[in-house]
Design an enzyme around this catalytic site. Structure first.
Site, mmCIF file in Angstrom:
data_model
loop_
_atom_site.group_PDB
_atom_site.id
_atom_site.type_symbol
_atom_site.label_atom_id
_atom_site.label_comp_id
_atom_site.label_asym_id
_atom_site.label_seq_id
_atom_site.Cartn_x
_atom_site.Cartn_y
_atom_site.Cartn_z
ATOM 1 N N SER A 15 -71.153 65.066 57.263
ATOM 2 C CA SER A 15 -72.314 65.388 57.646
ATOM 3 C C SER A 15 -73.131 67.003 58.359
ATOM 4 C CB SER A 15 -72.337 64.643 59.432
ATOM 5 O OG SER A 15 -73.683 64.862 59.546
ATOM 6 N N TYR A 18 -70.463 73.568 44.659
ATOM 7 C CA TYR A 18 -71.254 73.423 45.570
ATOM 8 C C TYR A 18 -72.756 74.342 45.818
ATOM 9 C CZ TYR A 18 -68.272 69.747 46.253
ATOM 10 O OH TYR A 18 -67.013 68.252 46.500
ATOM 11 N N ILE A 51 -62.163 62.882 53.901
ATOM 12 C CA ILE A 51 -63.554 64.130 54.342
ATOM 13 C C ILE A 51 -64.886 64.256 53.921
ATOM 14 C CG2 ILE A 51 -61.783 66.194 53.430
ATOM 15 C CD1 ILE A 51 -63.163 65.884 51.050
ATOM 16 N N ARG A 90 -72.824 63.498 64.416
ATOM 17 C CA ARG A 90 -72.752 62.878 64.156
ATOM 18 C C ARG A 90 -71.033 63.081 63.582
ATOM 19 N NH1 ARG A 90 -76.005 60.620 59.133
ATOM 20 N NH2 ARG A 90 -77.266 58.187 60.254
ATOM 21 N N ASN A 106 -67.420 62.312 63.857
ATOM 22 C CA ASN A 106 -66.603 61.434 62.980
ATOM 23 C C ASN A 106 -65.213 62.228 62.930
ATOM 24 O OD1 ASN A 106 -68.277 60.303 61.750
ATOM 25 N ND2 ASN A 106 -69.033 61.643 60.131
HETATM 26 N N1 LIG Z 1 -64.092 65.594 44.515
HETATM 27 C C1 LIG Z 1 -65.183 65.143 43.944
HETATM 28 O O1 LIG Z 1 -65.828 64.545 43.031
HETATM 29 C C2 LIG Z 1 -66.049 64.920 44.862
HETATM 30 C C3 LIG Z 1 -67.096 63.850 44.508
HETATM 31 C C4 LIG Z 1 -68.015 63.884 46.103
HETATM 32 C C5 LIG Z 1 -67.175 64.630 47.401
HETATM 33 N N2 LIG Z 1 -66.186 64.939 47.273
HETATM 34 C C6 LIG Z 1 -66.122 65.222 49.316
HETATM 35 O O2 LIG Z 1 -66.357 64.923 49.520
HETATM 36 C C7 LIG Z 1 -66.894 64.868 50.634
HETATM 37 C C8 LIG Z 1 -67.313 63.020 51.440
HETATM 38 O O3 LIG Z 1 -67.984 62.913 50.497
HETATM 39 P P1 LIG Z 1 -69.915 62.542 50.590
HETATM 40 O O4 LIG Z 1 -69.873 63.934 51.319
HETATM 41 O O5 LIG Z 1 -70.096 62.383 48.944
HETATM 42 O O6 LIG Z 1 -69.901 60.997 51.220
HETATM 43 P P2 LIG Z 1 -69.232 60.930 52.860
HETATM 44 O O7 LIG Z 1 -68.660 62.015 53.181
HETATM 45 O O8 LIG Z 1 -69.504 59.561 52.345
HETATM 46 O O9 LIG Z 1 -71.443 60.822 53.041
HETATM 47 C C9 LIG Z 1 -72.206 61.379 53.813
HETATM 48 C C10 LIG Z 1 -73.537 60.595 54.564
HETATM 49 O O10 LIG Z 1 -73.118 60.258 55.056
HETATM 50 C C11 LIG Z 1 -74.090 59.998 56.493
HETATM 51 N N3 LIG Z 1 -72.591 60.435 57.527
HETATM 52 C C12 LIG Z 1 -72.394 61.052 57.900
HETATM 53 N N4 LIG Z 1 -71.455 60.569 59.016
HETATM 54 C C13 LIG Z 1 -72.340 59.247 59.269
HETATM 55 C C14 LIG Z 1 -71.962 58.574 60.508
HETATM 56 N N5 LIG Z 1 -71.403 58.666 61.389
HETATM 57 N N6 LIG Z 1 -72.469 57.275 60.374
HETATM 58 C C15 LIG Z 1 -73.269 56.762 59.126
HETATM 59 N N7 LIG Z 1 -74.074 57.767 58.492
HETATM 60 C C16 LIG Z 1 -72.888 59.630 58.365
HETATM 61 C C17 LIG Z 1 -74.415 61.724 56.585
HETATM 62 O O11 LIG Z 1 -76.016 61.511 56.368
HETATM 63 P P3 LIG Z 1 -75.827 63.401 57.337
HETATM 64 O O12 LIG Z 1 -74.709 64.408 56.551
HETATM 65 O O13 LIG Z 1 -77.265 63.793 57.169
HETATM 66 O O14 LIG Z 1 -75.407 63.163 58.745
HETATM 67 C C18 LIG Z 1 -74.714 61.824 54.354
HETATM 68 O O15 LIG Z 1 -75.626 61.168 53.906
HETATM 69 C C19 LIG Z 1 -68.563 65.587 50.452
HETATM 70 O O16 LIG Z 1 -68.719 66.246 51.135
HETATM 71 C C20 LIG Z 1 -67.345 66.684 49.243
HETATM 72 O O17 LIG Z 1 -66.787 67.724 49.967
HETATM 73 C C21 LIG Z 1 -65.635 65.763 46.684
#
Ligand SMILES: NC(=O)c1ccc[n+]([C@@H]2O[C@H](COP(=O)([O-])OP(=O)(O)OC[C@H]3O[C@@H](n4cnc5c(N)ncnc54)[C@H](OP(=O)(O)O)[C@@H]3O)[C@@H](O)[C@H]2O)c1
Length: 261
Positions: free
Chosen positions: A231, A53, A228, A236, A240
């Site tokens: 945002s 990251y 996890i 948010r 959350n």
């Molecule tokens: N191990 C792995 O391979 C792997 C892969 C992917 C992710 N991860 C981990 O998992 C975490 C979460 O997954 P992710 O970042 O892929 O996706 P996520 O948390 O499902 O979604 C993040 C997206 O949702 C938006 N969001 C946040 N809160 C919201 C709400 N209350 N309502 C509507 N939209 C909202 C965010 O926008 P804004 O930021 O613009 O508010 C961002 O665009 C990652 O950050 C990372 O730490 C791990």
């Protein structure tokens, strides 16, 4: 909120992992630092980062700037696939960037591309744990057969498997396979995998006067699954984390489970 006030999963070694954590993928630079600081202020006590990251320095700085005690924040980082064979050097560099002397959880980010590397990499993680560089070790993006391979070869059960998860991916059998082995299931991308305008989610959200996003997070927690959300938007980030004032009925849980098909 103190760590102990939040629901946790118990990992081997008496390590308590808060079920709600803060995702930091794509939260880099000053925005990443500000987001993690806002998250810790909003009550999250668990932050998920990774070497890949490129934000370990900002995450570590935010943990220090929060004024919280080190033992009250659970920090995860991950070994990228291209560091196979350089595990020790990689965790040392993560710790330097984070400004910490240990992390709470170190994960293999993806199964190594050469299957023959799986066991040696896992042994290196165990060695890092035994030396106190991390309190617990686990994996990410592993299938059940890949978990079994590690367990059979070493007798060491990954404490956690972090996988893509959400209502649309709900799989009772896969969840049970983790539970049966003593592996904590940690879900990632809870929102990216979800249609937040799904009528089931909007109906349940309205019944509790919360948002569909909060319902999705609470659904994970009520299943004992770590979640996890990421945002960089202050409202948010706070919303959350504000999921402790309601809980889902057994029927609502079943309705959300059914979105998994
Ligand atoms: N191990 C792995 O391979 C792997 C892969 C992917 C992710 N991860 C981990 O998992 C975490 C979460 O997954 P992710 O970042 O892929 O996706 P996520 O948390 O499902 O979604 C993040 C997206 O949702 C938006 N969001 C946040 N809160 C919201 C709400 N209350 N309502 C509507 N939209 C909202 C965010 O926008 P804004 O930021 O613009 O508010 C961002 O665009 C990652 O950050 C990372 O730490 C791990």
């Amino acid at each position: 909120m103190d760590t102990l006030d939040q629901p946790t999963a118990l990992l081997p070694g008496d390590v308590r992992m808060p079920l709600l954590g803060f995702g930091t993928w794509q939260a880099t630079g000053e925005a990443g630092h500000a987001a993690v600081l806002a998250a810790l202020d909003a009550g999250y006590r668990h932050v998920d980062t990774a070497t890949m990251y490129g934000n370990e320095a900002e995450v570590g700085r935010a943990v220090r700037d929060s004024g919280l005690r080190r033992e009250d924040v659970f920090v995860t980082t991950k070994l990228p696939p291209d560091r196979v064979g350089r595990e020790r050097e990689t965790i040392e560099s993560s710790l330097r960037a984070l400004g910490l002397d240990h992390v709470d959880l170190w994960l293999v980010h993806w199964p190594p591309s050469a299957a023959s590397d799986s066991i040696p990499v896992w042994r290196e993680l165990i060695a890092a744990r035994d030396e106190g560089l991390t309190r617990a070790v686990g994996v990410s993006n592993y299938g059940t057969a890949q978990l079994d391979e590690l367990i059979q070869a070493t007798g060491e059960v990954p404490a956690v498997n972090q996988i893509r998860w959400g209502p649309s991916l709900y799989d009772r059998r896969r969840h049970a396979e983790h539970r049966d082995r003593g592996v904590v299931l940690e879900g990632y991308s809870p929102f990216k995998t979800t249609d937040l305008s799904d009528p089931v989610l909007t109906r349940i959200a309205a019944a509790h006067d919360v948002s569909p996003a909060q319902v999705v997070l609470r659904w994970h927690v009520d299943h004992g699954i770590v979640v996890i959300p990421k945002s960089v938007t202050p409202e948010r980030i706070r919303a959350n984390a504000d999921i402790w004032g309601f809980s889902l009925t057994a029927e609502e849980m079943r309705d959300i489970d059914a979105l998994g098909g």
